[in-house]
Design a protein around this motif. Sequence first.
Motif, PDB file in Angstrom:
ATOM      1  N   GLN A  44      -2.472  -0.928   0.620  1.00 58.96           N
ATOM      2  CA  GLN A  44      -2.848   0.231   1.435  1.00 58.96           C
ATOM      3  C   GLN A  44      -2.089   0.243   2.758  1.00 58.96           C
ATOM      4  OE1 GLN A  44      -7.121  -0.390   1.485  1.00 58.96           O
ATOM      5  NE2 GLN A  44      -7.450   1.303   0.047  1.00 58.96           N
ATOM      6  N   ASP A  71      -9.210   8.442  -5.356  1.00 58.37           N
ATOM      7  CA  ASP A  71      -9.951   7.587  -4.434  1.00 58.37           C
ATOM      8  C   ASP A  71      -9.697   6.103  -4.732  1.00 58.37           C
ATOM      9  OD1 ASP A  71     -12.821   6.033  -4.079  1.00 58.37           O
ATOM     10  OD2 ASP A  71     -12.364   7.393  -2.424  1.00 58.37           O
ATOM     11  N   ASP A  72      -9.214   5.373  -3.731  1.00 54.55           N
ATOM     12  CA  ASP A  72      -8.887   3.964  -3.928  1.00 54.55           C
ATOM     13  C   ASP A  72     -10.081   3.120  -4.357  1.00 54.55           C
ATOM     14  OD1 ASP A  72      -6.238   4.402  -3.345  1.00 54.55           O
ATOM     15  OD2 ASP A  72      -6.215   3.185  -1.527  1.00 54.55           O
ATOM     16  N   ASN A  73     -11.254   3.399  -3.799  1.00 49.09           N
ATOM     17  CA  ASN A  73     -12.431   2.612  -4.195  1.00 49.09           C
ATOM     18  C   ASN A  73     -12.781   2.835  -5.665  1.00 49.09           C
ATOM     19  OD1 ASN A  73     -12.909   1.256  -1.705  1.00 49.09           O
ATOM     20  ND2 ASN A  73     -13.871   3.101  -0.903  1.00 49.09           N
ATOM     21  N   GLY A  81       0.065   3.172   2.162  1.00 42.96           N
ATOM     22  CA  GLY A  81      -0.869   4.233   2.532  1.00 42.96           C
ATOM     23  C   GLY A  81      -2.129   4.245   1.691  1.00 42.96           C
ATOM     24  N   SER A  82      -1.994   3.893   0.418  1.00 43.97           N
ATOM     25  CA  SER A  82      -3.156   3.831  -0.468  1.00 43.97           C
ATOM     26  C   SER A  82      -2.782   3.100  -1.756  1.00 43.97           C
ATOM     27  CB  SER A  82      -3.684   5.232  -0.814  1.00 43.97           C
ATOM     28  OG  SER A  82      -2.779   5.908  -1.678  1.00 43.97           O
ATOM     29  N   PHE A  83      -3.771   2.648  -2.463  1.00 44.98           N
ATOM     30  CA  PHE A  83      -3.565   2.042  -3.780  1.00 44.98           C
ATOM     31  C   PHE A  83      -3.032   3.109  -4.727  1.00 44.98           C
ATOM     32  CE2 PHE A  83      -6.015   0.063  -7.609  1.00 44.98           C
ATOM     33  CZ  PHE A  83      -4.873  -0.550  -8.088  1.00 44.98           C
ATOM     34  N   GLN A  84      -3.600   4.303  -4.640  1.00 44.26           N
ATOM     35  CA  GLN A  84      -3.167   5.402  -5.503  1.00 44.26           C
ATOM     36  C   GLN A  84      -1.695   5.724  -5.261  1.00 44.26           C
ATOM     37  OE1 GLN A  84      -2.139   8.764  -5.102  1.00 44.26           O
ATOM     38  NE2 GLN A  84      -2.263   9.150  -7.291  1.00 44.26           N
ATOM     39  N   GLN A  85      -1.283   5.714  -4.007  1.00 45.77           N
ATOM     40  CA  GLN A  85       0.120   6.005  -3.690  1.00 45.77           C
ATOM     41  C   GLN A  85       1.029   4.905  -4.235  1.00 45.77           C
ATOM     42  OE1 GLN A  85       1.303   8.824  -2.554  1.00 45.77           O
ATOM     43  NE2 GLN A  85       3.399   8.088  -2.589  1.00 45.77           N
ATOM     44  N   TRP A  86       0.604   3.652  -4.152  1.00 44.14           N
ATOM     45  CA  TRP A  86       1.382   2.550  -4.731  1.00 44.14           C
ATOM     46  C   TRP A  86       1.555   2.771  -6.229  1.00 44.14           C
ATOM     47  CZ3 TRP A  86       0.048  -1.285  -8.353  1.00 44.14           C
ATOM     48  CH2 TRP A  86       1.003  -2.302  -8.512  1.00 44.14           C
TER      49      TRP A  86
END
Length: 187
Positions: A111, A32-34, A115-120
């Motif tokens: 994002q 979860d990015d948050n 697509g997302s911080f996690q994906q980065w």
Amino acid sequence: MSYCKAILSMEGSRRELHKRYHDLYYGFPIADDNELFTRLILEINQAGLSWETILKKEDTFRAAYAGFNIAAVAAFTEVDRARLMADPGIIRNRLKINAAIENAKTILTLQKEYGSFQQWLALQHPKPKAEWVRLFKKTFKFTGGEIVGEFLMSIGFLAGAHDADCPIYQAIAAQKPAWMEGDNSHE
């Protein structure tokens, strides 16, 4: 002394505070990015202070920073900055407050692009710690070596959060954290 062993020497409410973080959060992969943003901002705020201080203030940090909602923090205004500077429930450091707001804006950009911080983060992996630090210093505000290292260990991108003989180590390993995909743990 490792965090796993240090907790064993703690007593009472102090031990329970650290044990909860150690057993349920530290080193576990986060999607979860948050929550990734939460961990980054807590690590930034820990700089120069004890982790215990941050753990004690986590609930007030969440309230002050809109539940660590990235879009909400990115939209903070000068009024919000002043409110945060006056809030005794958080760390009232202008550089750290500004870093939270600016880093939220950066994450929104990541994002959109990835697509997302996690994906980065996943696309950057694996890297040795020194390369992660360079990347974070280039990308984010207030992210030195200790902050970046602890952030990445705390979210499962670098090894070292738990001793191999710690029972939590096995629970984390079962979730296949990113650090298990490459040997970049201590470079």
